[in-house]
Write a protein that holds these residues in place. Structure first.
Motif, PDB file in Angstrom:
ATOM      1  N   PRO A  91       0.804  -1.224   0.000  1.00 50.21           N
ATOM      2  CA  PRO A  91       0.000   0.000   0.000  1.00 50.21           C
ATOM      3  C   PRO A  91       0.841   1.280   0.000  1.00 50.21           C
ATOM      4  N   ALA A  92       1.928   1.313   0.767  1.00 49.26           N
ATOM      5  CA  ALA A  92       2.761   2.513   0.810  1.00 49.26           C
ATOM      6  C   ALA A  92       3.384   2.795  -0.550  1.00 49.26           C
ATOM      7  N   THR A  93       3.747   1.737  -1.270  1.00 49.79           N
ATOM      8  CA  THR A  93       4.312   1.894  -2.613  1.00 49.79           C
ATOM      9  C   THR A  93       3.266   2.445  -3.571  1.00 49.79           C
ATOM     10  N   LEU A  94       2.061   1.906  -3.505  1.00 49.46           N
ATOM     11  CA  LEU A  94       0.992   2.360  -4.393  1.00 49.46           C
ATOM     12  C   LEU A  94       0.594   3.803  -4.097  1.00 49.46           C
ATOM     13  N   TYR A  95       0.668   4.210  -2.828  1.00 48.17           N
ATOM     14  CA  TYR A  95       0.372   5.619  -2.509  1.00 48.17           C
ATOM     15  C   TYR A  95       1.367   6.532  -3.210  1.00 48.17           C
ATOM     16  N   ARG A  96       2.635   6.127  -3.226  1.00 46.91           N
ATOM     17  CA  ARG A  96       3.660   6.972  -3.837  1.00 46.91           C
ATOM     18  C   ARG A  96       3.458   7.139  -5.338  1.00 46.91           C
ATOM     19  N   VAL A  97       2.785   6.171  -5.967  1.00 47.14           N
ATOM     20  CA  VAL A  97       2.556   6.309  -7.409  1.00 47.14           C
ATOM     21  C   VAL A  97       1.145   6.801  -7.717  1.00 47.14           C
ATOM     22  N   GLY A  98       0.388   7.190  -6.660  1.00 43.63           N
ATOM     23  CA  GLY A  98      -0.870   7.875  -6.924  1.00 43.63           C
ATOM     24  C   GLY A  98      -2.135   7.287  -6.366  1.00 43.63           C
ATOM     25  N   CYS A  99      -2.124   6.062  -5.808  1.00 45.48           N
ATOM     26  CA  CYS A  99      -3.358   5.479  -5.287  1.00 45.48           C
ATOM     27  C   CYS A  99      -3.761   6.176  -3.996  1.00 45.48           C
ATOM     28  N   ARG A 100      -5.044   6.513  -3.884  1.00 48.69           N
ATOM     29  CA  ARG A 100      -5.536   7.210  -2.691  1.00 48.69           C
ATOM     30  C   ARG A 100      -6.692   6.457  -2.045  1.00 48.69           C
ATOM     31  N   CYS A 101      -6.701   5.133  -2.172  1.00 49.68           N
ATOM     32  CA  CYS A 101      -7.717   4.345  -1.476  1.00 49.68           C
ATOM     33  C   CYS A 101      -7.415   4.398   0.021  1.00 49.68           C
ATOM     34  N   ALA A 102      -8.382   3.979   0.851  1.00 51.68           N
ATOM     35  CA  ALA A 102      -8.228   4.095   2.304  1.00 51.68           C
ATOM     36  C   ALA A 102      -7.004   3.339   2.813  1.00 51.68           C
ATOM     37  N   ALA A 103      -6.765   2.135   2.282  1.00 47.55           N
ATOM     38  CA  ALA A 103      -5.635   1.327   2.751  1.00 47.55           C
ATOM     39  C   ALA A 103      -4.304   1.998   2.440  1.00 47.55           C
ATOM     40  N   CYS A 104      -4.197   2.580   1.241  1.00 50.14           N
ATOM     41  CA  CYS A 104      -2.934   3.218   0.852  1.00 50.14           C
ATOM     42  C   CYS A 104      -2.711   4.525   1.617  1.00 50.14           C
ATOM     43  N   VAL A 105      -3.793   5.267   1.845  1.00 46.89           N
ATOM     44  CA  VAL A 105      -3.671   6.506   2.632  1.00 46.89           C
ATOM     45  C   VAL A 105      -3.242   6.183   4.053  1.00 46.89           C
ATOM     46  N   ASP A 106      -3.835   5.139   4.643  1.00 46.04           N
ATOM     47  CA  ASP A 106      -3.457   4.741   6.010  1.00 46.04           C
ATOM     48  C   ASP A 106      -1.997   4.301   6.069  1.00 46.04           C
ATOM     49  N   ALA A 107      -1.557   3.555   5.063  1.00 43.17           N
ATOM     50  CA  ALA A 107      -0.164   3.090   5.042  1.00 43.17           C
ATOM     51  C   ALA A 107       0.792   4.270   4.919  1.00 43.17           C
ATOM     52  N   HIS A 108       0.430   5.224   4.070  1.00 45.16           N
ATOM     53  CA  HIS A 108       1.270   6.412   3.913  1.00 45.16           C
ATOM     54  C   HIS A 108       1.328   7.211   5.210  1.00 45.16           C
ATOM     55  N   SER A 109       0.190   7.342   5.880  1.00 45.25           N
ATOM     56  CA  SER A 109       0.152   8.091   7.142  1.00 45.25           C
ATOM     57  C   SER A 109       1.029   7.427   8.196  1.00 45.25           C
ATOM     58  N   ALA A 110       0.938   6.104   8.266  1.00 45.16           N
ATOM     59  CA  ALA A 110       1.758   5.373   9.237  1.00 45.16           C
ATOM     60  C   ALA A 110       3.241   5.510   8.920  1.00 45.16           C
ATOM     61  N   GLU A 111       3.579   5.427   7.643  1.00 47.97           N
ATOM     62  CA  GLU A 111       4.979   5.563   7.229  1.00 47.97           C
ATOM     63  C   GLU A 111       5.493   6.964   7.538  1.00 47.97           C
ATOM     64  N   SER A 112       4.686   7.974   7.250  1.00 50.79           N
ATOM     65  CA  SER A 112       5.082   9.360   7.524  1.00 50.79           C
ATOM     66  C   SER A 112       5.244   9.592   9.024  1.00 50.79           C
ATOM     67  N   ARG A 113       4.330   9.018   9.798  1.00 51.74           N
ATOM     68  CA  ARG A 113       4.393   9.178  11.253  1.00 51.74           C
ATOM     69  C   ARG A 113       5.664   8.565  11.810  1.00 51.74           C
ATOM     70  N   GLU A 114       5.991   7.369  11.342  1.00 50.02           N
ATOM     71  CA  GLU A 114       7.206   6.711  11.817  1.00 50.02           C
ATOM     72  C   GLU A 114       8.454   7.492  11.422  1.00 50.02           C
ATOM     73  N   ARG A 115       8.428   8.078  10.215  1.00 52.50           N
ATOM     74  CA  ARG A 115       9.576   8.865   9.767  1.00 52.50           C
ATOM     75  C   ARG A 115       9.742  10.118  10.640  1.00 52.50           C
ATOM     76  N   ARG A 116       8.617  10.779  10.932  1.00 50.96           N
ATOM     77  CA  ARG A 116       8.692  11.975  11.783  1.00 50.96           C
ATOM     78  C   ARG A 116       9.179  11.630  13.176  1.00 50.96           C
ATOM     79  N   ARG A 117       8.731  10.500  13.673  1.00 53.10           N
ATOM     80  CA  ARG A 117       9.128  10.115  15.030  1.00 53.10           C
ATOM     81  C   ARG A 117      10.599   9.717  15.085  1.00 53.10           C
TER      82      ARG A 117
END
Length: 226
Positions: A91-117
């Motif tokens: 899902p995180a990979t698909l978000y980076r190439v443009g998918c905005r389904c709920a699963a991909c958005v959640d994966a991106h949010s989690a990845e971003s949160r972990e990076r910020r932390r």
């Protein structure tokens, strides 16, 4: 759902004003225009995002794809239909190439949160956190403790917003800053937080844990009302 399909602007859409209709474009020129690697543009050709090219001999042998500027401008105006395969890609990979389904958005949010932390951990280390807590427990105001530890007040309270263990330790240490005492009727009230600099028994504003929690609760109510 293993696949989702969406329509998006063509990758050339944002660069249309830089395309010269009188010029001829090779894969390398298109790559330079988009700020991409030539191999990525070759992938776009393979997946049908850049149709209509002509194959011409290359100076070093073989053949290369060539488009006119007019062709690229026409392509830039066409939306593209993209299908995302959730069984094949994360899902995180698909978000980076443009998918905005709920699963991909959640994966991106989690990845971003972990990076910020992870960045926050580098900027406000365990040793610094322990120093802040020890100073506050010794009746040093939080702002002064943060400064002595080499961090900002925003970093201290920002950490407390998501690190429950640190927040609990900070609250426990913060009772040392209580002006009135936990058993006083004005502890954890507006009067305790604001203090009273005048009158027969003047006292400073309290920034102990009880009064700080009162202020935190009031701030949440004010934001909700706004």
């Amino acid at each position: 759902m293993s696949r989702t399909t969406t329509q998006q602007p063509h990758p050339l859409a944002d660069y249309a004003d830089q395309i010269d209709p009188q010029e001829t474009y090779t894969i390398r020129r298109v790559a330079a225009l988009l700020g991409m690697a030539p191999t990525s543009v070759s992938g776009m050709v393979t997946h049908g995002l850049l149709p209509g090219s002509r194959l011409r001999p290359h100076a070093r042998g073989g053949r290369q794809h060539v488009w006119t500027g007019k062709q690229l401008l026409r392509l830039a105006k066409r939306p593209v239909r993209v299908q995302y395969d959730h069984e094949k890609f994360a899902p995180a990979t698909l978000y980076r190439v443009g998918c905005r389904c709920a699963a991909c958005v959640d994966a991106h949010s989690a990845e971003s949160r972990e990076r910020r932390r992870a960045l926050a951990e580098e900027a406000f280390t365990a040793e610094q956190r322990r120093l802040v807590l020890d100073l506050v427990a010794a009746q040093t105001p939080v702002a002064e403790a943060a400064k002595e530890a080499g961090v900002t007040l925003h970093q201290v309270y920002g950490r407390a917003n998501w690190d429950a263990a640190f927040a609990e330790e900070l609250d426990e240490a913060g009772w040392s800053l209580c002006v009135l005492g936990q058993d006083d009727p004005q502890c954890s009230t507006a009067g305790g937080y604001r203090g009273n600099e005048r009158g027969e028994a003047p006292r400073p504003a309290c920034r102990g844990t009880g009064c700080r929690e009162w202020r935190r609760g009031m701030s949440q109510l004010e934001r909700a009302a706004a």
